[in-house]
Design a protein around this motif. Structure first.
Motif, PDB file in Angstrom:
ATOM      1  N   ARG A  68       6.718   9.793  -7.984  1.00 26.50           N
ATOM      2  CA  ARG A  68       5.907   8.613  -8.424  1.00 26.50           C
ATOM      3  C   ARG A  68       7.172   8.582  -9.336  1.00 26.50           C
ATOM      4  O   ARG A  68       7.560   9.048  -9.669  1.00 26.50           O
ATOM      5  CB  ARG A  68       4.610   9.355  -8.976  1.00 26.50           C
ATOM      6  N   ASP A  90       2.405   2.135  -3.600  1.00 28.17           N
ATOM      7  CA  ASP A  90       1.193   2.583  -4.174  1.00 28.17           C
ATOM      8  C   ASP A  90       1.133   4.084  -3.894  1.00 28.17           C
ATOM      9  O   ASP A  90       0.460   4.829  -5.236  1.00 28.17           O
ATOM     10  CB  ASP A  90      -0.420   2.111  -3.705  1.00 28.17           C
ATOM     11  N   LYS A  91       1.156   3.906  -2.710  1.00 27.65           N
ATOM     12  CA  LYS A  91       0.814   5.725  -1.924  1.00 27.65           C
ATOM     13  C   LYS A  91       2.274   6.374  -2.586  1.00 27.65           C
ATOM     14  O   LYS A  91       1.696   7.739  -3.522  1.00 27.65           O
ATOM     15  CB  LYS A  91       1.037   5.682  -0.579  1.00 27.65           C
ATOM     16  N   TYR A  92       2.963   5.964  -2.654  1.00 25.63           N
ATOM     17  CA  TYR A  92       4.840   6.635  -3.214  1.00 25.63           C
ATOM     18  C   TYR A  92       4.643   6.675  -4.716  1.00 25.63           C
ATOM     19  O   TYR A  92       5.895   7.297  -5.179  1.00 25.63           O
ATOM     20  CB  TYR A  92       5.395   5.960  -1.820  1.00 25.63           C
ATOM     21  N   TYR A 100       7.991   1.027  -9.900  1.00 26.94           N
ATOM     22  CA  TYR A 100       6.415   0.055  -9.205  1.00 26.94           C
ATOM     23  C   TYR A 100       6.651  -1.016  -9.711  1.00 26.94           C
ATOM     24  O   TYR A 100       5.949  -1.786  -9.181  1.00 26.94           O
ATOM     25  CB  TYR A 100       5.324   1.207  -8.878  1.00 26.94           C
ATOM     26  N   ASP A 154       0.945  -1.117  -0.150  1.00 21.32           N
ATOM     27  CA  ASP A 154      -0.148   0.206   0.532  1.00 21.32           C
ATOM     28  C   ASP A 154       0.188   1.713   0.082  1.00 21.32           C
ATOM     29  O   ASP A 154       0.630   2.335  -0.309  1.00 21.32           O
ATOM     30  CB  ASP A 154      -0.858   0.029   1.480  1.00 21.32           C
ATOM     31  N   TYR A 211       3.270   4.945  -7.166  1.00 21.72           N
ATOM     32  CA  TYR A 211       2.152   4.555  -8.115  1.00 21.72           C
ATOM     33  C   TYR A 211       0.708   5.677  -8.297  1.00 21.72           C
ATOM     34  O   TYR A 211       0.507   6.397  -9.372  1.00 21.72           O
ATOM     35  CB  TYR A 211       1.522   4.159  -8.024  1.00 21.72           C
ATOM     36  N   ASP A 212       0.485   6.648  -7.166  1.00 23.74           N
ATOM     37  CA  ASP A 212      -0.623   6.800  -7.139  1.00 23.74           C
ATOM     38  C   ASP A 212      -0.063   8.402  -7.790  1.00 23.74           C
ATOM     39  O   ASP A 212       0.981   9.042  -7.619  1.00 23.74           O
ATOM     40  CB  ASP A 212      -0.854   8.377  -5.648  1.00 23.74           C
ATOM     41  N   ASN A 260      -0.348  11.745  -7.842  1.00 24.84           N
ATOM     42  CA  ASN A 260      -0.381  13.159  -6.722  1.00 24.84           C
ATOM     43  C   ASN A 260       0.493  13.394  -5.982  1.00 24.84           C
ATOM     44  O   ASN A 260       0.690  13.867  -5.850  1.00 24.84           O
ATOM     45  CB  ASN A 260      -1.796  13.092  -6.369  1.00 24.84           C
ATOM     46  N   SER A 261       1.798  11.402  -6.495  1.00 27.43           N
ATOM     47  CA  SER A 261       2.725  11.521  -5.123  1.00 27.43           C
ATOM     48  C   SER A 261       4.150  12.298  -5.779  1.00 27.43           C
ATOM     49  O   SER A 261       4.234  12.191  -7.440  1.00 27.43           O
ATOM     50  CB  SER A 261       3.133  10.531  -5.369  1.00 27.43           C
ATOM     51  N   LYS A 267      -5.294   7.010 -15.090  1.00 27.38           N
ATOM     52  CA  LYS A 267      -5.665   7.867 -13.885  1.00 27.38           C
ATOM     53  C   LYS A 267      -5.724   8.624 -13.332  1.00 27.38           C
ATOM     54  O   LYS A 267      -6.439   8.539 -12.190  1.00 27.38           O
ATOM     55  CB  LYS A 267      -4.627   6.319 -13.321  1.00 27.38           C
TER      56      LYS A 267
END
Length: 380
Positions: free
Chosen positions: A137, A126-128, A142, A123, A130-131, A133-134, A280
């Protein structure tokens, strides 16, 4: 014509039976379960490793050596674990891509000892990574996470559907690979395709007119000197594509786009339905160098991935017509007094589990004396 991408992404639940044999009732009334997670301990880098490249290589390969991934206590301490993860993702930028990807894959594999920890760490990935808005990214980092998830014995086949779909999408339009072609239709009814573009550079802008972020991006592109200069020199094509169905809404906003751009829509909805590009987040931008058939046939993917290395110091910046500068609110080093052997002092750390807001003011100056004078004022 072949278009190639060049550069342009708790409460701790401890089973009492695991602490000692027998069931919960066998615990002494005075027994207290201790919280074992206080700080994150970095591995000790061998003293003989003095070159930054050697130290970075050792650190990414041994970063989690002092972590017991079977201890679910880690998932309830984001101030420790999430901060360590954020630092780790940053350190990966200091080693070759192949080294970073292998280290990431092995990291995820280590979490296979406990599904709760596995889920928590993936998770965080994903947050760092893939997101959309990160700020960290990075789909190249990933992808090995997804590979490890697909190979994990902890996940049921139904749980692998999402990472499999993401893996397939991440493989498309990677740096150094051939971009996927698609057709578009103009307001006049005329049609064209990505591969028909002949300019040296192509900027694909997939957007949904009317959305706030799209409007901001349109304004930013319209006012970017480098964009306007390259457009004027006929070296750049800005290809703006609407991927959805509400054409009446799209036509209402046509006057917001510069006439120098190609502004079309995806009549067949191929971009979305065939998932040619990752949508996305809207807007989405891709930037390419346009290679000749000979250049495309002889392309070197490894060279393309490293054609512009990250520039961390002012002396790394090469003077040229266009220099992109990232202005950070704060910066945290990846090590303390002995380089990467210890963490920075607490007042030099930037906890990852907090929200930050900031701004800055640009003041044009022509000389050092003007800069000194301008620095005297408070621009808030």
């Amino acid at each position: 014509m072949k278009t190639n991408i060049h550069i342009l992404p708790a409460i701790c639940i401890l089973c009492l039976c695991a602490c000692k044999s027998g069931n919960a009732s066998s615990l002494n009334k005075n027994d207290v379960i201790q919280d074992t997670i206080k700080t994150f301990t970095l591995p000790a880098i061998p003293p003989m490793m003095t070159a930054p490249e050697q130290r970075a290589d050792f650190l990414v390969k041994h970063y989690w050596d002092n972590v017991n991934f079977a201890d679910t206590n880690y998932i309830h301490h984001p101030e420790v674990t999430e901060q360590a993860w954020a630092d780790y993702c940053d350190i990966l930028n200091h080693v070759p891509l192949e080294t970073a990807q292998e280290a990431m894959r092995k990291t995820i594999e280590q979490t296979n000892v406990d599904k709760k920890v596995f889920t928590y760490i993936t998770d965080l990935a994903d947050k760092y990574l893939y997101d959309p808005n990160s700020p960290m990214r990075n789909e190249e980092f990933y992808i090995p996470v997804l590979d490890a998830m697909l190979a994990s014995p902890l996940l049921e086949e139904i749980e692998k559907v999402r990472p499999k779909a993401r893996r397939e999408l991440a493989q498309k339009n990677r740096i150094g690979t051939k971009a996927l072609n698609f057709s578009y239709t103009l307001a006049s009814g005329a049609q064209g395709s990505l591969y028909q573009q002949q300019a040296d550079y192509i900027l694909l802008f997939i957007n949904n007119p009317g959305c706030h972020a799209c409007t901001e991006t349109i304004d930013a592109l319209k006012n970017a000197p480098i964009i306007n200069r390259l457009l004027g020199q006929k070296k750049l094509t800005v290809l703006s594509i609407y991927p959805d169905e509400e054409l009446d809404e799209w036509r209402k906003h046509l006057n917001e786009f510069p006439k120098e751009w190609i502004n079309g829509y995806d009549k067949k909805f191929a971009i979305k339905e065939q998932q040619l590009y990752d949508l996305k987040a809207i807007p989405t931008l891709y930037q390419w160098n346009n290679f000749s058939p000979e250049e495309a046939a002889n392309h070197d993917e490894k060279a393309a991935r490293n054609v512009l290395r990250r520039m961390h110091h002012v002396n790394d910046v090469t003077p040229r017509d266009f220099v992109e500068v990232c202005v950070d609110m704060k910066q945290q080093g990846v090590g303390g007094y002995d380089s990467w052997g210890a963490r920075p002092e607490p007042f030099h750390q930037i906890p990852a589990n907090r929200e930050y807001n900031w701004g800055f003011t640009l003041v044009p100056v022509r000389s050092g004396s003007q800069a000194t004078e301008a620095a005297k004022y408070d621009y808030r």
